[in-house]
Write a protein that holds these residues in place. Structure first.
Motif: not given
Length: 286
Positions: A173-183
Motif C-alpha cells: 500500500r505504501c508502494l502504491e502511494q509512492e507510485a501515485e506521488a511519482m506519477g
C-alpha cells in the motif's frame, strides 16, 4: 455442426483450473480435449510468462491465442510466436518512460525487503536482493535472473512489459502511494494479483483488453468467448467475455460480476463447465 463449435474458452490458471500448488488435473485435460474435439477452442490468460505456464500445461490442448503478463502479451502457443505486446514503458499513457527506472530505484531504496521484478519479453529480471526472492520462483518453472537495475534501464533496448512487487500488504500500500506521488500510477494500470502481489502494466492493458485482439483474428471472428477466473486481475477478462464464470474459490468481488459461479479449482472447473454447458450458453450440446 459440432457441439462446441464457435465457442472459445479462455481461462486463468492459478486458482481457476490449477489448484494452489498443483497442475492441470487429468480430468480437466480430458475435458479440454473433449471440448476441442467438439469444435471448441481453448486458450489461457495468466500473469505468468509462456515458459512459466508451460510447466503446468503438459498435455493440455491449447488451440487459441493466449494472454500472458496479465495482458501485456498475446502469444500463439502452437507456433511459439509473440503476436502482440503492450509494453509498460511505451504505451499510449506513457508521457515520460524514464520515470519507470526512477520509480524502480525509489522502490529499492524505500522498500528494502520487497521482491522487485522487471518483466521483459524474454525474461523475469529480479532487481532486488536475492534474499527477498518470492519463494514461488524456484518451484514454478520461471526463467529468471538476478541483475542490477542498470542492466534493464535502457527502455529502448529492453521494453518493460510488467513491473512486479511482492511484500506484506501494508508495504505494498505504501508502494502504491509512492507510485501515485511519482506519477507512474497515472501512466499505468496497477492491480493486485494476490494479496501480496502488486503489478503494473501499461495503461489500458489487462487480460480483458487482449480479447479485442483475438476477436479481430479471422479464425476467431464471431466466436462466443467464455472466460474463467478467480481473482481481481481477472475482472476485465470476465467483463469483456460473452459469458463469465468465477471459480467457487474466487474473490467475492469477482463472483459478483460473473454470470456464473462454478466449482472450486480443486474440483475441476472445465469438467464443471462442460457438465453445465447447456445452462451456461442457453444451447443444448448435441
Amino acid at each position: 455442426m459440432k457441439p462446441y463449435e464457435n465457442y472459445l474458452i479462455i481461462s486463468d490458471l492459478d486458482g481457476t483450473i490449477i489448484p494452489r500448488g498443483g497442475k492441470v488435473s487429468e480430468a480437466n485435460k480430458k475435458a479440454i480435449a473433449a471440448f476441442a474435439a467438439g469444435g471448441g477452442h481453448f486458450g489461457i490468460a495468466t500473469g505468468r510468462t509462456p515458459e512459466a505456464a508451460a510447466g503446468y500445461l503438459g498435455g493440455v490442448d491449447i488451440t487459441a491465442p493466449s494472454v500472458f503478463f496479465n495482458g501485456s502479451m498475446l502469444y500463439d502457443w502452437q507456433k511459439k510466436e509473440v503476436l502482440v505486446t503492450r509494453p509498460l514503458t511505451a504505451g499510449d499513457g506513457v508521457k515520460d518512460p524514464t520515470l519507470w527506472p526512477l520509480f524502480a530505484e525509489r522502490c529499492l531504496e524505500l522498500f528494502p525487503k520487497a521482491c522487485l521484478e522487471v518483466y521483459t519479453e524474454d525474461n523475469c529480471n529480479i532487481i532486488s536482493n536475492p534474499q527477498n526472492d518470492d519463494p514461488r520462483l524456484p518451484h514454478e518453472y520461471y526463467k529468471y535472473r538476478h541483475c542490477s537495475l542498470s542492466e534493464v534501464a535502457n527502455l529502448m533496448r529492453t521494453p518493460w512489459l510488467k513491473f512486479f512487487a511482492s511484500d506484506e500488504p501494508a508495504v505494498l500500500r505504501c508502494l502504491e502511494q509512492e507510485a501515485e506521488a511519482m506519477g507512474t500510477a497515472a501512466q499505468s494500470h496497477h492491480f493486485y494479483s494476490e494479496v501480496n502481489y502488486l503489478e503494473f502494466v501499461s495503461k489500458g492493458v489487462s487480460k480483458g483488453s487482449m480479447l479485442a485482439e483475438i476477436r479481430k483474428m479471422p479464425a476467431f471472428r464471431g466466436m462466443k468467448i467464455i472466460a474463467l477466473g478467480d481473482y481481481l486481475n481477472d475482472r476485465e477478462l470476465l467483463e469483456q467475455a460473452d459469458i463469465s464464470i468465477a471459480s467457487g474459490n474466487a474473490h467475492e468481488d469477482l463472483k459478483k460480476i460473473a454470470d456464473f459461479t462454478g466449482c472450486p479449482a480443486e474440483e475441476d472447473l472445465i469438467v464443471w463447465l462442460l457438465d453445465h454447458f447447456a445452462k451456461i450458453t442457453g444451447k443444448e450440446a448435441k
